[in-house]
Design an enzyme around this catalytic site. Sequence first.
Site, short mmCIF file in Angstrom:
data_model
loop_
_atom_site.label_atom_id
_atom_site.label_comp_id
_atom_site.label_asym_id
_atom_site.label_seq_id
_atom_site.Cartn_x
_atom_site.Cartn_y
_atom_site.Cartn_z
N ASN A 195 0.78 -1.14 -0.07
CA ASN A 195 -0.04 -0.03 0.06
C ASN A 195 0.87 1.23 -0.03
OD1 ASN A 195 0.67 0.54 2.80
ND2 ASN A 195 -0.83 -0.69 3.37
N LEU A 196 0.40 2.33 -0.23
CA LEU A 196 1.02 3.56 -0.42
C LEU A 196 2.17 3.97 0.85
CD1 LEU A 196 1.75 5.94 -2.14
CD2 LEU A 196 0.04 7.34 -0.80
N SER A 197 1.46 3.61 2.11
CA SER A 197 2.35 3.72 3.43
C SER A 197 3.61 2.80 3.41
CB SER A 197 1.22 3.56 4.70
OG SER A 197 0.40 4.61 4.57
N GLU A 198 3.26 1.70 2.92
CA GLU A 198 4.32 0.71 2.92
C GLU A 198 5.44 1.14 1.87
OE1 GLU A 198 1.90 -3.33 4.34
OE2 GLU A 198 1.88 -2.73 2.11
N ASP A 264 -5.93 -8.25 1.54
CA ASP A 264 -6.07 -9.76 1.20
C ASP A 264 -6.80 -10.00 -0.21
OD1 ASP A 264 -4.31 -10.00 3.58
OD2 ASP A 264 -6.15 -10.22 4.99
#
EC number: 2.7.1.167
Length: 478
Positions: A195-198, A264
């Site tokens: 995701n963008l944060s990761e 998921d």
Amino acid sequence: MKITLPDFTRAGVLVVGDVMLDRYWYGPTNRISPEAPVPVVKVDSVEERPGGAANVAMNIASLGAKSRLVGLTGVDDAARALSAALSGVNVQCDFVSVATHPTITKLRVLSRNQQLIRLDFEEGFDGVDPEPMLERIQRSLPGIGALVLSDYAKGALATVETMIALARKAGVPVLVDPKGTDFSRYHGATLLTPNLSEFEAVVGKCKSEADIVERGTALMQQHALSALLVTRSEHGMTLLQPGKAPFHMPTQAQEVFDVTGAGDTVIGVLATALAAGNTLEESCFLANAAAGVVVGKLGTSTVSPMELENAIHARPESGFGVMSEAQLIVEVKKARQRGEKVVMTNGVFDILHAGHVSYLANARKLGDRLIVAVNSDASTRRLKGETRPVNPLLNRMMVLGALEAVDWVIGFEEDTPQRAIAEILPDLLVKGGDYKPEDIAGSKEVWANGGDVQVLNFEDGISTSNIIKTIISGSGKN
């Protein structure tokens, strides 16, 4: 993008990763505890669902694909509950049981659709012998179309580099849902889905799409990735591939109730579509549509082929037409806020004729908005016989959605739309024919909610069965 669903039953996907059990305690909160300034929840229902990598496997199985799951559990009640829940939805479990560790369990307490607290029961599986996991992967690789590595940093993927190498040697694409900031562990994977944060935790803050593309391209080169999919919440998804233009997909979510397990769903649907023969772009498109459905549900959830079919042919930007049940519930809520009366009916609507059109027009006159729920192909066969329907579900829904009288169209898998009616709760439920109101599916739920039920007459002598008989007779067949 124009796309039709593949035959998911042809797909086989192996999921390896951190499995966990998600427990939910539900109840009302009506007072503050005298012991501390916290709400008191009177628990009136409890639910258990597979989570983590197990939720990925469930998403794959819910599409009708062959789903196999390898992971680490303890030897305890949580492991038994997890295995029972998964076998009940056709996930083939091949767990490594570790007697010295508990099964990872997440307990969430909810009241009035709001999560109040989460309690984690876990020790992780760091230091556990990796060989049993690798043996299970090696044994499962022949015959599968994709390998999903679901990393929650709990220890199941301690030897992820070896897992990727085994799959690539076998010619199996490897899709990774990563965790942490060391993406070098996933060197050589087919696709990463941060995701963008990761993603930003690894490459730094991105102020624009151009930053995402530039830094994502560098990341692919650095770690020999075949592709990178960055999921960006309300901004949709961005797929990057070496030598190709970025593929941006806007979000399809209409309203977000819970993002638990959305990642998921994305990787599960993506892997299944890829294993069924779709291109990577098509698979990402389907995964994006599935994410839009699942965030409209509470808790870790899956998406069915019916919901996915509805979602990819929906017109969410207009608020009308063919759509998923989750999208429809949002639109009905908006209609009620505008003071509009919502009418609902249902049927097979196989070969649309003048009788259908007249009936639907009359139903629409009874309110401001008309919902038509349509039997799926399997449901129609059970009700009408193996020769029906003549027209597949999507064609029937698209024709209905084009009628001036019809505002919204959804499909349903069951023999009756009782469950869907209970979820939507129209102001008026209408059925054509000689039914008694109390015998109409969903009538009790509508009445209990303060709504009404009404029977309308069909035009005499006009029916799909008669039209089919006329066609057969005219062709000289008996």
